[in-house]
Design a protein around this motif. Structure first.
Motif, short mmCIF file in Angstrom:
data_model
loop_
_atom_site.label_atom_id
_atom_site.label_comp_id
_atom_site.label_asym_id
_atom_site.label_seq_id
_atom_site.Cartn_x
_atom_site.Cartn_y
_atom_site.Cartn_z
N SER A 47 0.83 -1.20 0.00
CA SER A 47 0.00 0.00 0.00
C SER A 47 0.87 1.25 0.00
N VAL A 48 0.68 2.09 -1.01
CA VAL A 48 1.45 3.32 -1.18
C VAL A 48 0.48 4.46 -1.48
N ILE A 49 0.76 5.61 -0.89
CA ILE A 49 -0.02 6.81 -1.22
C ILE A 49 0.94 7.81 -1.85
N PRO A 50 0.93 7.93 -3.19
CA PRO A 50 1.85 8.86 -3.85
C PRO A 50 1.43 10.32 -3.65
N VAL A 51 2.37 11.22 -3.83
CA VAL A 51 2.11 12.65 -3.67
C VAL A 51 0.98 13.10 -4.60
N ALA A 52 0.91 12.53 -5.80
CA ALA A 52 -0.15 12.90 -6.75
C ALA A 52 -1.54 12.68 -6.15
N PHE A 53 -1.68 11.69 -5.27
CA PHE A 53 -2.95 11.43 -4.59
C PHE A 53 -3.43 12.70 -3.88
N TRP A 54 -2.51 13.37 -3.18
CA TRP A 54 -2.88 14.57 -2.41
C TRP A 54 -3.19 15.74 -3.33
N PHE A 55 -2.46 15.86 -4.45
CA PHE A 55 -2.77 16.94 -5.39
C PHE A 55 -4.15 16.74 -6.02
N PHE A 56 -4.47 15.50 -6.43
CA PHE A 56 -5.81 15.23 -6.97
C PHE A 56 -6.87 15.44 -5.89
N SER A 57 -6.55 15.09 -4.64
CA SER A 57 -7.50 15.30 -3.53
C SER A 57 -7.80 16.79 -3.35
N ILE A 58 -6.75 17.60 -3.37
CA ILE A 58 -6.93 19.06 -3.21
C ILE A 58 -7.70 19.63 -4.40
N GLY A 59 -7.33 19.24 -5.61
CA GLY A 59 -8.04 19.73 -6.79
C GLY A 59 -9.51 19.34 -6.78
N GLY A 60 -9.77 18.07 -6.54
CA GLY A 60 -11.15 17.60 -6.49
C GLY A 60 -11.92 18.21 -5.34
N VAL A 86 -7.47 18.39 5.68
CA VAL A 86 -6.68 17.16 5.82
C VAL A 86 -5.74 16.98 4.64
N TYR A 87 -6.22 17.19 3.41
CA TYR A 87 -5.38 17.01 2.22
C TYR A 87 -4.22 18.00 2.21
N ILE A 88 -4.52 19.26 2.51
CA ILE A 88 -3.48 20.29 2.51
C ILE A 88 -2.46 20.02 3.62
N ARG A 89 -2.93 19.59 4.77
CA ARG A 89 -2.02 19.28 5.89
C ARG A 89 -1.10 18.12 5.52
N ASN A 90 -1.60 17.08 4.90
CA ASN A 90 -0.76 15.96 4.50
C ASN A 90 0.28 16.40 3.48
N LEU A 91 -0.12 17.21 2.51
CA LEU A 91 0.83 17.70 1.51
C LEU A 91 1.87 18.60 2.19
N TYR A 92 1.46 19.39 3.15
CA TYR A 92 2.39 20.23 3.91
C TYR A 92 3.46 19.37 4.59
N PHE A 93 3.06 18.27 5.23
CA PHE A 93 4.03 17.38 5.88
C PHE A 93 5.00 16.77 4.88
N ILE A 94 4.50 16.42 3.71
CA ILE A 94 5.36 15.86 2.67
C ILE A 94 6.38 16.89 2.21
N ILE A 95 5.93 18.12 1.99
CA ILE A 95 6.83 19.19 1.57
C ILE A 95 7.83 19.52 2.67
N LEU A 96 7.36 19.57 3.91
CA LEU A 96 8.21 19.90 5.06
C LEU A 96 9.34 18.89 5.24
N THR A 97 9.03 17.61 5.12
CA THR A 97 10.03 16.57 5.35
C THR A 97 10.77 16.17 4.07
N GLY A 98 10.24 16.57 2.93
CA GLY A 98 10.88 16.24 1.67
C GLY A 98 10.68 14.81 1.23
N ARG A 99 9.82 14.11 1.95
CA ARG A 99 9.55 12.71 1.58
C ARG A 99 8.19 12.30 2.14
N GLN A 100 7.79 11.09 1.77
CA GLN A 100 6.53 10.54 2.25
C GLN A 100 6.82 9.28 3.05
N ALA A 101 6.20 9.14 4.19
CA ALA A 101 6.49 8.02 5.09
C ALA A 101 6.17 6.67 4.49
#
Length: 103
Positions: A47-60, A86-101
């Motif tokens: 199970s993987v949640i790519p960064v694109a998931f959050w961008f599509f979530s924010i757009g939608g 929630v979507y923006i906060r998750n993307l913020y964490f990804i940008i802040l840490t430079g990676r996805q857990a």
């Protein structure tokens, strides 16, 4: 059967306008987020949640919030607004840490 046909005609033909197009585009963004997640998970075989998931979530979510505001639907407005946070906060964490857990 005639009532069903009349209902579908009213909903999909008579009431079809630019707002309905916006709603369908927004729903397309939401659908794409699941497609992107599914493909990424299949490739990784986990199970993987790519960064694109959050961008599509924010757009939608943003487009659906605009649509909900136009329709004046308080349940839809509250749900989309909370989701956007929630979507923006998750993307913020990804940008802040430079990676996805999960990746």
């Amino acid at each position: 059967m005639t009532d069903l046909i009349n209902y579908l005609h009213d909903v999909f033909i008579i009431k079809f306008d630019a707002w309905v197009v916006l709603g369908f585009v927004a729903q397309g963004f939401f659908t794409m987020r699941f497609v992107v997640q599914w493909i990424a998970s299949e490739r990784a075989r986990t199970s993987v949640i790519p960064v694109a998931f959050w961008f599509f979530s924010i757009g939608g979510g943003a487009l659906l919030l605009v649509y909900a505001l136009y329709r004046r639907d308080p349940v839809f407005i509250a749900g989309q607004a909370l989701g956007l946070i929630v979507y923006i906060r998750n993307l913020y964490f990804i940008i802040l840490t430079g990676r996805q857990a999960s990746a």
